[in-house]
Design a protein around this motif. Structure first.
Motif, short mmCIF file in Angstrom:
data_model
loop_
_atom_site.label_atom_id
_atom_site.label_comp_id
_atom_site.label_asym_id
_atom_site.label_seq_id
_atom_site.Cartn_x
_atom_site.Cartn_y
_atom_site.Cartn_z
N SER A 170 0.83 -1.19 0.00
CA SER A 170 0.00 0.00 0.00
C SER A 170 0.87 1.25 0.00
O SER A 170 1.84 1.35 0.76
N ARG A 171 0.52 2.20 -0.82
CA ARG A 171 1.26 3.47 -0.88
C ARG A 171 1.20 4.18 0.47
O ARG A 171 2.18 4.80 0.90
N GLU A 172 0.09 4.08 1.15
CA GLU A 172 -0.07 4.71 2.47
C GLU A 172 0.94 4.14 3.47
O GLU A 172 1.59 4.89 4.21
N LEU A 173 1.09 2.83 3.49
CA LEU A 173 2.07 2.19 4.38
C LEU A 173 3.49 2.56 3.98
O LEU A 173 4.35 2.79 4.84
N LEU A 174 3.75 2.62 2.69
CA LEU A 174 5.09 2.96 2.22
C LEU A 174 5.46 4.38 2.60
O LEU A 174 6.61 4.66 2.94
N ARG A 175 4.50 5.29 2.56
CA ARG A 175 4.79 6.67 2.97
C ARG A 175 5.12 6.73 4.46
O ARG A 175 6.00 7.48 4.87
N PHE A 176 4.44 5.94 5.26
CA PHE A 176 4.74 5.88 6.69
C PHE A 176 6.15 5.31 6.90
O PHE A 176 6.95 5.87 7.66
N ASN A 177 6.46 4.22 6.22
CA ASN A 177 7.78 3.60 6.34
C ASN A 177 8.87 4.55 5.84
O ASN A 177 9.96 4.61 6.40
N ASN A 178 8.57 5.28 4.77
CA ASN A 178 9.50 6.26 4.23
C ASN A 178 9.80 7.34 5.27
O ASN A 178 10.95 7.74 5.44
N LEU A 179 8.78 7.79 5.97
CA LEU A 179 8.96 8.79 7.02
C LEU A 179 9.86 8.25 8.13
O LEU A 179 10.76 8.94 8.61
N LEU A 180 9.63 7.00 8.53
CA LEU A 180 10.48 6.38 9.56
C LEU A 180 11.94 6.31 9.09
O LEU A 180 12.86 6.62 9.86
N ALA A 181 12.15 5.91 7.85
CA ALA A 181 13.52 5.83 7.32
C ALA A 181 14.17 7.21 7.31
O ALA A 181 15.34 7.35 7.69
#
Length: 146
Positions: free
Chosen positions: A79-90
């Motif tokens: 999901s793009r939504e999950l990837l954006r969250f993971n991207n923020l964490l990174a």
């Protein structure tokens, strides 16, 4: 996606897993290179890549373009939504590590890199720590709204 001049990297709601893996591999290789060379500036590379991906979308992520061909094409998606969250964490872990390293707080830098590396290795093995955290956050907010 339509066939009329649409790039394979156009912004989509579901991102193919091999693109995700390419980004994860790029982060992992950058962290390894930083630790082996003891050069803090190396962390600026994945940080810049993640910021580009956050701002412009996955089609401009150099790690995806360079490293996703190493993985077999996958019909599975994230999901793009999950990837954006993971991207923020990174971004947060990379920024914290880079700043700590520049401030000579190497213990903090290594702790941040260890957490990021653990999450990336787990993700490459099939368990998404960021997704788990995101789910817990959504559950917390849903309970709070009741």
């Amino acid at each position: 996606m339509s066939n009329n001049a649409a790039s394979a990297y156009d912004c989509v709601d579901e991102v193919p897993l091999h693109w995700v893996r390419g980004n994860q591999l790029g982060i992992l290789l950058s962290v390894i290179a930083c630790v082996l060379t003891q050069q803090a500036w190396v962390l600026a590379i994945p940080l810049a890549v993640q910021l580009i991906g956050r701002w412009a979308g996955i089609r401009y992520n150099p790690f995806v373009r360079l490293l996703s061909p190493l993985f077999p094409k996958s019909s599975r998606t994230e999901s793009r939504e999950l990837l954006r969250f993971n991207n923020l964490l990174a971004i947060l872990f990379l920024a914290a590590a880079l700043i700590a390293w520049l401030l000579q707080a190497k213990t903090v830098a290594y702790a941040s890199l260890a957490m990021l590396t653990g999450a990336v290795v787990a993700a490459l093995c099939g368990f998404c720590v960021g997704c788990f955290m995101y789910f817990q956050w959504k559950q917390f907010r849903a309970r709070r709204m009741q």
